[in-house]
Design an enzyme around this catalytic site. Sequence first.
Site, PDB file in Angstrom:
ATOM      1  N   GLU A  63       1.633  -0.081  -5.121  1.00 20.35           N
ATOM      2  CA  GLU A  63       0.532   1.088  -5.299  1.00 20.35           C
ATOM      3  C   GLU A  63       1.459   2.360  -5.665  1.00 20.35           C
ATOM      4  O   GLU A  63       1.878   3.149  -4.406  1.00 20.35           O
ATOM      5  CB  GLU A  63      -0.608   0.948  -4.349  1.00 20.35           C
ATOM      6  CG  GLU A  63      -1.438   2.155  -4.467  1.00 20.35           C
ATOM      7  CD  GLU A  63      -2.145   2.676  -3.348  1.00 20.35           C
ATOM      8  OE1 GLU A  63      -3.589   2.933  -3.564  1.00 20.35           O
ATOM      9  OE2 GLU A  63      -1.771   2.538  -2.151  1.00 20.35           O
TER      10      GLU A  63
ATOM     11  N   ASP B 257       0.916  -1.287  -0.369  1.00 24.32           N
ATOM     12  CA  ASP B 257      -0.118  -0.145   0.071  1.00 24.32           C
ATOM     13  C   ASP B 257       0.682   1.013   0.071  1.00 24.32           C
ATOM     14  O   ASP B 257       1.768   1.153   0.524  1.00 24.32           O
ATOM     15  CB  ASP B 257      -0.948   0.039   1.177  1.00 24.32           C
ATOM     16  CG  ASP B 257      -1.894   0.996   1.335  1.00 24.32           C
ATOM     17  OD1 ASP B 257      -2.721   1.328   0.622  1.00 24.32           O
ATOM     18  OD2 ASP B 257      -1.758   2.096   2.318  1.00 24.32           O
TER      19      ASP B 257
END
Length: 614
Positions: free
Chosen positions: A358, A329
Site C-alpha cells: 500500500e 499495510d
Amino acid sequence: MRLATMLCLFLLTAVPPLHATVIDHLEPANWWIGMKRNRVELMVHGEGIAAATPKLQRAGVAIVDVQKTENPNYLFVTVEVAADAKPGAFDIEFVEGGKVVAKHPWRLDARAPGSAQRRGFDKRDAIYLITPDRFANADPRNDSAAGMKEAANRSDPNGRHGGDIAGIRKHLDYIAGLGFTQMWITPVLENNQPGFSYHGYAITDLYGTDPRFGSNDDYRALSKEARARGVGLIMDVVLNHIGSEHWWMKDLPSADWINNGGKFTPDNHRRTTIQDPHAAPGDRKGFLEGWFAEAMPDLNQRNPHLATYLIQNSLWWIEYAGLSGIREDTFGYSDTDFLSVWAKAVMDEYAGFAMVGEEWSANPAIVAHWQHGKANPDGHVPYMTSMMDFPVHIALRDALVRPEGWDGGWTPLYEALANDFLYPDPDDLVVFAENHDTTRALAQVNGDVGLWKLAMAYVATVRGIPQFYYGSEVLIEGPHERKDGELRADMPGGWVGDQANAFTGAGLSAAQRDAQDYVRKLFQWRKRTPVLHTGKLQHFAPVDGVYVYFRYDGKKTVMVALNRNPQASTLAMDRFSDFAKPGDRANDVLAGKAVTLGTSLALPAKSATILELD
C-alpha cells in the site's frame, strides 16, 4: 566461628540466589524442517532471563548464537535446523549456576507438500476484500472475550460488531460463486486495545489471532477450506507499527525498539521524501519515524533483532496458514532498506508467492519505486511483485464525476493509464474502485448505480489484478465523507435477524439483486476469459463521454466501451478498424446475446458495453 558466620552472610548477600524463572514469551513457538531460512532467532522474554544460558538436546537442532540487549529480561537465541532433523516437540532449557531455572517447549514441524512451490495471486485472479468484524457473525459466543478490553457493541459504528472467521468460513461458497479467486482479509491478529479494535491495525500479538475472531486453528482452517473452493488467502501484514497495548510496550526489548524513544511523535506523511533528491533529512525522518497515531507506536526496523522478528513472523504465517499472498499495510512508512530485505527474504523462500504494498499516492513514480524490477536512481532494490494502483484508483473516481471538457470526463483515467511506462510490470498492479479506507464507490457517484457499474466494469476488464470490496455487490453506499466505521458497514444477512440477506437473496431490493447479478456475471466471465489475464491493452482517447479500449492476445479480442453520458450514445466504429470491422460477429457479455457489428454501435446511457469478438 564468628568469622565463618560472617563469611556465609557475605556470600548470601553478594551472590544472587538461584530461582526459577518464568518464560513469559518465546517466539516463534515452532519452525519447519526444509526451510531455506533454517536459522531462526527466538525472542525469549522472562524476568532476569538474560542471566541464564539456553541449552537443548535434539538431533539435528543446535543453538548457534545467543545475544542480549540492555534489558535483562530478554534473550535472542538463534537455532539452526539441519535438513535431516525430525519433526517433534522438545524443551529448551535455561541454565544458571549449573541448574535449570526454566524450560520451555519448542517444536519442529514437517512442511506441507509443495509448500515452497505455492502459487501466489496474479493477474488470473480477482480479489474479494473483507473487513471481518463487519462481514458475518457465525459464532456470537466470541463477540466479547475474557481479557479483551473492548466488548461488542453493534450499535456503535466504531465498535466491534461480532463478525468472525467462522462467518467467513460459512460463506466461502458465496464468495467463490461471485467469481472471486482470492480473499484479502483485513488483520485478524489480536488487537487488545480499549477502542477502535475492530479494524485490526493496532496489533498487540503478532503470533496470535484475536479471540473475538477465532483462533489460529480457525484461521488455518479458513485458508484450507477456501483453497478447496479455488480461493486463496491473502494476509494483511503490518510492519510499520503495533498497538499501544502490545506487551512489548510494558517491557521494551531495547531502548531503540520504538521510534522517537517510544514517545508519540505524529507522522508528517511526506511520502515523497523517500525519493526526493531535494528533501530535507528532517522531513524524511519525520515520515519514516513518525507515529500514525498515539495508539500505534512506530517500529524501528533498523534494530536487527526487530527486523529479524518481523521477517520470521511473515514467513511463519505463510507456512502455518498456507497463504497465497500478503498485502502489506502502510508500505513506504517502514525503513526503506528493511523493506527490501524483508520482501527478498519472503520471495527467496517462496519464489512463486505474491505481495502487494500500500503506497497511497496519486503519483505513479512514487508507487513504481517499490515494484520488483524497478531501477531506482537512489539505488533501492525492491522485491514487491505488486503495488496497489492508487494513481488509477484516484483517476477512476475522478473520471466518473468530473464534467466533460478537454481535461475532464474520462481524460484523467486515460492519462493515468498512459503512465504505465513507469512500472516494471503494470499488469501485476492491483486495481480497485474502493477499499476499506476510502468512501464507497457508490457514495463517490452519489448513489448513481449506472456510474457504479461503469467503475466495476473498468476494474474487471482493465490490465492488472482487480480488487472488490465486500457488500458493494448489494449496493452498500455508506457516507459521502470518509467515516471509517460507517463505510465498513455490516454485510446484510451476516447477523441473525437482519431484514435483508446478501447470501441468500432474501429481502433484497430489485436494484440490489440486479447489482449482485451484475458483479457475478462480470467476475465469473473474467475468471474464464484468459485474454483479460494476459492480453495486451490498447486504448483510444475518450471522445464525447465515451472511452474505448481493447484487450487482445492474437487469439481473442475483447472490446470495452464505457459510456458515462446520461443519455444513449452512438459510437462510430471506423477508429477501431484494426480490431473490429462491419460484419464481424461478437458476443455481448453483459446482455448475453450475439451481435453483428456495423459502422456504428449503440451504447446505452451510463453503461459498459463489453464485446467478445469472434
